[in-house]
Design a protein around this motif. Structure first.
Motif, PDB file in Angstrom:
ATOM      1  N   ARG A 105       0.838  -1.207   0.000  1.00 11.39           N
ATOM      2  CA  ARG A 105       0.000   0.000   0.000  1.00 11.39           C
ATOM      3  C   ARG A 105       0.879   1.265   0.000  1.00 11.39           C
ATOM      4  O   ARG A 105       0.572   2.242  -0.678  1.00 11.39           O
ATOM      5  CB  ARG A 105      -0.906  -0.037   1.231  1.00 11.39           C
ATOM      6  CG  ARG A 105      -1.895   1.064   1.291  1.00 11.39           C
ATOM      7  CD  ARG A 105      -2.848   0.872   2.476  1.00 11.39           C
ATOM      8  NE  ARG A 105      -3.898   1.865   2.383  1.00 11.39           N
ATOM      9  CZ  ARG A 105      -4.514   2.404   3.402  1.00 11.39           C
ATOM     10  NH1 ARG A 105      -4.220   2.024   4.635  1.00 11.39           N
ATOM     11  NH2 ARG A 105      -5.454   3.302   3.231  1.00 11.39           N
ATOM     12  N   GLY A 106       1.976   1.228   0.746  1.00 12.28           N
ATOM     13  CA  GLY A 106       2.897   2.351   0.809  1.00 12.28           C
ATOM     14  C   GLY A 106       3.595   2.586  -0.514  1.00 12.28           C
ATOM     15  O   GLY A 106       3.753   3.728  -0.959  1.00 12.28           O
ATOM     16  N   ARG A 107       4.015   1.500  -1.162  1.00 12.77           N
ATOM     17  CA  ARG A 107       4.660   1.627  -2.481  1.00 12.77           C
ATOM     18  C   ARG A 107       3.682   2.225  -3.500  1.00 12.77           C
ATOM     19  O   ARG A 107       4.051   3.081  -4.301  1.00 12.77           O
ATOM     20  CB  ARG A 107       5.177   0.272  -2.972  1.00 12.77           C
ATOM     21  CG  ARG A 107       6.495  -0.135  -2.334  1.00 12.77           C
ATOM     22  CD  ARG A 107       7.100  -1.360  -2.999  1.00 12.77           C
ATOM     23  NE  ARG A 107       6.354  -2.575  -2.740  1.00 12.77           N
ATOM     24  CZ  ARG A 107       6.473  -3.308  -1.626  1.00 12.77           C
ATOM     25  NH1 ARG A 107       7.318  -2.952  -0.686  1.00 12.77           N
ATOM     26  NH2 ARG A 107       5.759  -4.400  -1.465  1.00 12.77           N
ATOM     27  N   ALA A 108       2.438   1.768  -3.444  1.00  9.90           N
ATOM     28  CA  ALA A 108       1.425   2.275  -4.387  1.00  9.90           C
ATOM     29  C   ALA A 108       1.190   3.772  -4.167  1.00  9.90           C
ATOM     30  O   ALA A 108       1.098   4.536  -5.138  1.00  9.90           O
ATOM     31  CB  ALA A 108       0.122   1.497  -4.228  1.00  9.90           C
ATOM     32  N   LEU A 109       1.099   4.196  -2.902  1.00  8.23           N
ATOM     33  CA  LEU A 109       0.888   5.620  -2.632  1.00  8.23           C
ATOM     34  C   LEU A 109       2.119   6.434  -3.025  1.00  8.23           C
ATOM     35  O   LEU A 109       1.987   7.518  -3.606  1.00  8.23           O
ATOM     36  CB  LEU A 109       0.524   5.857  -1.165  1.00  8.23           C
ATOM     37  CG  LEU A 109       0.276   7.321  -0.784  1.00  8.23           C
ATOM     38  CD1 LEU A 109      -0.794   7.966  -1.666  1.00  8.23           C
ATOM     39  CD2 LEU A 109      -0.096   7.420   0.694  1.00  8.23           C
TER      40      LEU A 109
END
Length: 181
Positions: free
Chosen positions: A120-124
């Motif tokens: 989720r952090g990589r996507a954001l």
């Protein structure tokens, strides 16, 4: 009476000196203003995305560096951002609690906290960077790759001289795998 005239003359000379310095440095003022405007626009798209999460620019910076440097220690992140532990603590806690970053103990020192982005952090992080990539691509298309190279050199020259080697190493380190301390 002479003192009054002298004071008025001194004040006029000060105004002329300031005005002369200002006109002599107009190109520097212009560069400062261009940097303000460029930064304003460069950060505007990510700011709108951050608002969706009730995050601020500090969250963006933390997420950017953790995503670019998986396994970054909290101490290294503090050194990169030049902020206090207290300032980082609130932001990092929110990113961890909301599932954008996770922490892991250091392999040789259990007190050490290593930071990693979640999926989720990589996507954001990518979502925040995408409009910034587009701005750079458009600027390079409007100028040239040679201008982009000159801009890289210029931006590095803007970095505090005592920090340039660290910044250069960090940029190079982003190309390969990260070593833990």
């Amino acid at each position: 009476m002479a003192d009054v005239n002298f004071s008025r003359l001194a004040a006029e000379q000060d105004r002329q000196a300031e005005s002369g310095a200002e006109s002599a440095d107009t190109s520097l003022f212009d560069l400062v203003e261009l940097l303000f405007f460029a930064y304003r626009d460069f950060i505007s798209d990510p700011d709108a995305i951050l608002d969706e999460y009730d995050f601020g620019r500090a969250h963006h910076r933390v997420l950017h560096f953790v995503n670019r440097n998986p396994g970054l220690s909290v101490a290294e992140l503090l050194d990169i951002l030049k902020i206090t532990k207290q300032s980082l603590g609130r932001v990092l806690k929110q990113l961890v609690d909301e599932g954008f970053v996770y922490q892991q103990e250091g392999p040789s020192d259990r007190r050490q906290r290593l930071l990693f982005p979640t999926e989720r952090g990589r996507a954001l992080a990518l979502r925040l960077a995408s409009p910034q990539f587009a701005r750079f691509a458009a600027a390079i298309a409007a100028t040239s790759e040679a201008d982009a190279d000159a801009t890289r050199r210029f931006l590095m020259a803007m970095v505090n001289p005592r920090e340039r080697d660290k910044v250069a190493a960090l940029l190079k380190g982003n190309q390969g795998s990260r070593q833990n301390d």
